[in-house]
Motif scaffolding. Structure first.
Motif, PDB file in Angstrom:
ATOM      1  N   ALA A 271     -10.907  -2.679  -4.790  1.00 56.25           N
ATOM      2  CA  ALA A 271      -9.575  -3.131  -5.200  1.00 56.25           C
ATOM      3  C   ALA A 271      -9.244  -2.693  -6.621  1.00 56.25           C
ATOM      4  O   ALA A 271      -8.298  -3.182  -7.235  1.00 56.25           O
ATOM      5  N   ALA A 272     -10.027  -1.757  -7.163  1.00 52.70           N
ATOM      6  CA  ALA A 272      -9.810  -1.311  -8.539  1.00 52.70           C
ATOM      7  C   ALA A 272      -8.420  -0.702  -8.705  1.00 52.70           C
ATOM      8  O   ALA A 272      -7.787  -0.824  -9.748  1.00 52.70           O
ATOM      9  N   ASN A 273      -7.958  -0.027  -7.654  1.00 51.36           N
ATOM     10  CA  ASN A 273      -6.601   0.533  -7.674  1.00 51.36           C
ATOM     11  C   ASN A 273      -5.845  -0.014  -6.485  1.00 51.36           C
ATOM     12  O   ASN A 273      -6.446  -0.392  -5.488  1.00 51.36           O
ATOM     13  N   TYR A 274      -4.532   0.004  -6.583  1.00 52.09           N
ATOM     14  CA  TYR A 274      -3.731  -0.504  -5.468  1.00 52.09           C
ATOM     15  C   TYR A 274      -3.933   0.353  -4.224  1.00 52.09           C
ATOM     16  O   TYR A 274      -3.869   1.576  -4.271  1.00 52.09           O
ATOM     17  N   ASN A 275      -4.176  -0.324  -3.113  1.00 52.64           N
ATOM     18  CA  ASN A 275      -4.186   0.350  -1.806  1.00 52.64           C
ATOM     19  C   ASN A 275      -3.603  -0.620  -0.794  1.00 52.64           C
ATOM     20  O   ASN A 275      -3.991  -1.789  -0.744  1.00 52.64           O
ATOM     21  N   VAL A 276      -2.667  -0.143  -0.004  1.00 54.52           N
ATOM     22  CA  VAL A 276      -1.920  -1.041   0.882  1.00 54.52           C
ATOM     23  C   VAL A 276      -2.835  -1.753   1.878  1.00 54.52           C
ATOM     24  O   VAL A 276      -2.681  -2.957   2.114  1.00 54.52           O
ATOM     25  N   ASP A 277      -3.807  -1.045   2.423  1.00 60.10           N
ATOM     26  CA  ASP A 277      -4.676  -1.661   3.432  1.00 60.10           C
ATOM     27  C   ASP A 277      -5.583  -2.725   2.808  1.00 60.10           C
ATOM     28  O   ASP A 277      -5.781  -3.792   3.379  1.00 60.10           O
ATOM     29  N   VAL A 278      -6.116  -2.397   1.638  1.00 60.34           N
ATOM     30  CA  VAL A 278      -7.007  -3.331   0.944  1.00 60.34           C
ATOM     31  C   VAL A 278      -6.229  -4.586   0.519  1.00 60.34           C
ATOM     32  O   VAL A 278      -6.674  -5.721   0.725  1.00 60.34           O
ATOM     33  N   TYR A 279      -5.057  -4.370  -0.061  1.00 61.92           N
ATOM     34  CA  TYR A 279      -4.258  -5.519  -0.501  1.00 61.92           C
ATOM     35  C   TYR A 279      -3.828  -6.371   0.690  1.00 61.92           C
ATOM     36  O   TYR A 279      -3.860  -7.599   0.623  1.00 61.92           O
ATOM     37  N   ALA A 280      -3.416  -5.709   1.773  1.00 62.46           N
ATOM     38  CA  ALA A 280      -2.976  -6.478   2.955  1.00 62.46           C
ATOM     39  C   ALA A 280      -4.136  -7.320   3.474  1.00 62.46           C
ATOM     40  O   ALA A 280      -3.949  -8.496   3.808  1.00 62.46           O
ATOM     41  N   ALA A 281      -5.350  -6.747   3.501  1.00 62.38           N
ATOM     42  CA  ALA A 281      -6.515  -7.491   3.994  1.00 62.38           C
ATOM     43  C   ALA A 281      -6.794  -8.701   3.104  1.00 62.38           C
ATOM     44  O   ALA A 281      -7.063  -9.806   3.591  1.00 62.38           O
ATOM     45  N   ALA A 282      -6.712  -8.498   1.782  1.00 60.89           N
ATOM     46  CA  ALA A 282      -6.988  -9.600   0.850  1.00 60.89           C
ATOM     47  C   ALA A 282      -5.929 -10.695   0.977  1.00 60.89           C
ATOM     48  O   ALA A 282      -6.252 -11.888   0.981  1.00 60.89           O
ATOM     49  N   ILE A 283      -4.676 -10.295   1.099  1.00 61.14           N
ATOM     50  CA  ILE A 283      -3.606 -11.300   1.194  1.00 61.14           C
ATOM     51  C   ILE A 283      -3.732 -12.082   2.511  1.00 61.14           C
ATOM     52  O   ILE A 283      -3.583 -13.310   2.539  1.00 61.14           O
ATOM     53  N   LYS A 284      -4.051 -11.366   3.589  1.00 61.65           N
ATOM     54  CA  LYS A 284      -4.219 -12.064   4.873  1.00 61.65           C
ATOM     55  C   LYS A 284      -5.360 -13.079   4.787  1.00 61.65           C
ATOM     56  O   LYS A 284      -5.259 -14.178   5.328  1.00 61.65           O
TER      57      LYS A 284
END
Ligand SMILES: Cc1cc2nc3c(=O)[nH]c(=O)nc-3n(C[C@H](O)[C@H](O)[C@H](O)COP(=O)(O)OP(=O)(O)OC[C@H]3O[C@@H](n4cnc5c(N)ncnc54)[C@H](O)[C@@H]3O)c2cc1C
Lengths: 260, 318
Positions: free
Chosen positions: B65-78
């Motif tokens: 998560a060091a840089n923005y990535n849509v898949d990583v952020y979506a997984a964390a938010i979910k």
């Protein structure tokens, strides 16, 4: 390579915006419509990919009969065929309802790329692109200012604030919501317009794409209570009069600022 | 009443001001507040956020998560949504927010409201206000159930109080991303640096044709000894290079005098020039939002006023 471009037909950017009797949208009779400006950049990008190699470009739009005009324009610019989703049942859908319809069309078409504009000029929501991606289980990028295809991958530049760009690599299929200025949009040529008359527009209802009873006002999870002119604050001091008088007063103001 | 989940945004190692604005909105609603902080090496930031309106902070601190990535952020938010079952998820309407927030609404099959500048509670529902038609009209939207909303940066002041908060690590499976961050290219300095100009004369889509910039807009800028600027559609159309663009995706300017001709006043333009000391707007539409931020307004055809003003300014200079 198959590209699906989602287009929204919206009130012309210079159309009069009169609020309707219900107070929840604008009066849509007697105004001109056009393809949402952001979506024209998406269509142009798809056509450029087609021009550079082999690609089929399918355009799709949801809406009443008037939407045929937008689809004809897109076909005139060079798209190969169109899917028009037209069903009173879909009226009153919220963004998620619209995304469900477009994702269903995408599922039937199974494109490698789904392109659309970052937002629409009327509701300004920036919602459906990422929603479609989620519903399809594929990655997305928005505010896209550059698209490059190689080895089954898409490399995009996303616009951040202040002119910075983020480079991101996506597997296909993927959904790209493009930003204005990505390219210079072509006009439909006379030859293109003539050729478009023979290109097919497939008309579908909610039932045809398996969504009967799942979209429309009844399924919407947000509702517009009202739309209204933004409350006026103090506002500007308006300078009136003949051009000569106006200019004299403006020069006076600039002098007061000590800039003349 | 259910809780609120704030998705804080880390930019260059710290939580951005817009996230503290989300804390203001959440605290104002008087609900239980949870926050998600995503990043790498951001535990200190998470602690600070917990004490300043963020409430119970769920931290996803991972190299991925060091840089923005849509898949990583979506997984964390979910994962954060699953852990907190919020009534509302608030995310800032930034390039990150508008990339990932709609995905969460689709995943939750819940309501979505974007770019709202206000939220309040009415009869148990959340009611949002936002602009439509590029700032020409406002809309009030009610969410009948759980909702994901992106909030306009600057919509309220950042939270200033002190709160009791805590930070705990959140388990989230960040693997399986179908997209990857490559790099961020920062904007290069260009020939025209509007940020230092004392006077700027900007033209918008209302100028209508590319030739009119050298013929009508530049002469007024020259007469005043200032610089020429433009709104985004002018740059998108290729009439002027990007270095002339004023706004959220162009330059932020703070001149002593800003003259806007044929510019409607969309929020992304206003963000770039509202720090100007004095604003003159020339627009033929009396309802154009630019008149709300201008000090002086002229409702007229710019092709009559601007050339006449150029002449008068030149004459005054003698
Ligand atoms: C993520 C994002 C970033 C953006 N970044 C920026 C940015 O950095 N800068 C920016 O400017 N925009 C930006 N925009 C675009 C913004 O939303 C607006 O679309 C844009 O600012 C509108 O430009 P405009 O006012 O020139 O055009 P319009 O909104 O079309 O307004 C034209 C105006 O000209 C007036 N007019 C027409 N003819 C005449 C005449 N003869 N005399 C007088 N008046 C006339 C009309 O009444 C109208 O008000 C961004 C949008 C997004 C989504």
């Amino acid at each position: 390579m198959k590209i699906l471009v989602c287009l929204k037909q919206v009130p012309h950017q210079d159309a009069r915006l009169d609020i309707d009797a219900a107070g929840t949208w604008i009066k849509e009779d007697n105004i001109k419509f056009e393809i949402n400006s952001y979506d024209t950049y998406a269509l142009e990008e798809a056509l450029r990919i087609k021009d550079a190699g082999e690609a089929e470009v399918v355009v799709t739009s949801i809406g009443p009969d008037r939407v045929t005009q937008a689809l004809r324009t897109a076909l005139g610019m060079g798209a190969d065929r169109a899917v028009h989703v037209k069903d009173a049942e879909i009226d009153g859908s919220d963004a998620l309802g619209v995304a469900k319809v477009l994702a269903a069309v995408a599922k039937e078409e199974s494109p490698d790329l789904v392109l659309m504009g970052l937002m629409s000029d009327d509701s300004n929501a920036s919602a459906v692109g990422p929603m479609i991606a989620e519903l399809m289980g594929v990655p997305n990028a928005s505010s896209v200012m550059k698209v490059e295809l190689a080895d089954g991958k898409v490399t995009c530049e996303r616009e951040l604030e202040g002119g910075a760009l983020e480079v991101v690599e996506l597997q296909t299929p993927c959904v790209l919501a493009v930003q204005s200025g990505l390219n210079q949009v072509r006009y439909a040529s006379l030859k293109g317009i003539m050729a478009a008359k023979k290109k097919p527009i497939d008309v579908k209802g909610a039932g045809d794409i398996g969504l009967s009873g799942q979209v429309g006002a009844g399924a919407a999870k947000t509702t517009i209570d009202k739309i209204y002119p933004p409350p006026k604050g103090e506002g500007a001091e308006l300078i009136e009069g003949s051009t000569g008088e106006v200019v004299e007063k403006l020069v006076g103001k600039i002098k007061e600022l000590g800039l003349l | 009443m259910g809780s609120i989940l704030i998705v804080a945004e880390v930019q260059n190692g710290s939580i951005r001001e817009a996230s503290y604005e989300l804390a203001s909105f959440a605290q104002k609603l008087g609900r239980e507040v949870h926050s998600l902080v995503i990043g790498s090496g951001v535990a200190g930031e998470a602690e600070a956020f917990a004490k300043k309106g963020g409430g119970t902070v769920h931290l996803v601190d991972a190299e991925a998560a060091a840089n923005y990535n849509v898949d990583v952020y979506a997984a964390a938010i979910k994962a954060a949504v699953a852990a907190t079952s919020p009534d509302a998820v608030l995310i800032s309407n930034t390039p990150t927010g508008w990339d990932v927030a709609p995905r969460i609404a689709a995943a939750q099959d819940c309501g979505f409201v974007s770019d709202a500048f206000d939220v309040a509670e009415e009869g148990g529902s959340l009611v949002f206000k936002r602009r439509v038609f590029n700032g020409k009209l406002d809309a009030q939207i009610t969410a009948s159930g759980p909702v994901v909303a992106t909030m306009q940066p600057g919509g309220t002041a950042p939270f200033e109080g002190t709160t009791d908060g805590s930070v705990s690590a959140l388990e989230a499976d960040l693997s399986g991303a179908k997209s990857a961050f490559v790099e961020v290219k920062v904007a290069e300095a260009k020939g025209v640096d509007l940020s230092k100009a004392e006077i700027i004369v900007s033209g918008g889509r209302g100028v209508g044709e590319p030739e009119k910039f050298p013929e009508v807009i530049q002469p007024l800028a020259d007469a005043l000894g200032g610089a020429m600027g433009a709104s985004r559609p002018v740059v998108d159309a290729g009439w002027l290079p990007h270095e002339y663009q004023v706004g959220s995706s162009g330059q932020i300017v703070t001149p002593k005098l800003y003259i806007a001709a044929g510019i409607s006043g969309a929020i992304q333009h206003l963000v770039g020039m509202k720090g100007s000391n004095f604003v003159i707007a020339i627009n033929k539409d009396p309802d154009a939002p630019i008149f709300e931020v201008a000090d002086v307004g002229v409702v007229a055809d710019l092709f009559e006023v601007v050339p006449a003003l150029t002449e008068a300014v030149s004459a005054a200079k003698g």
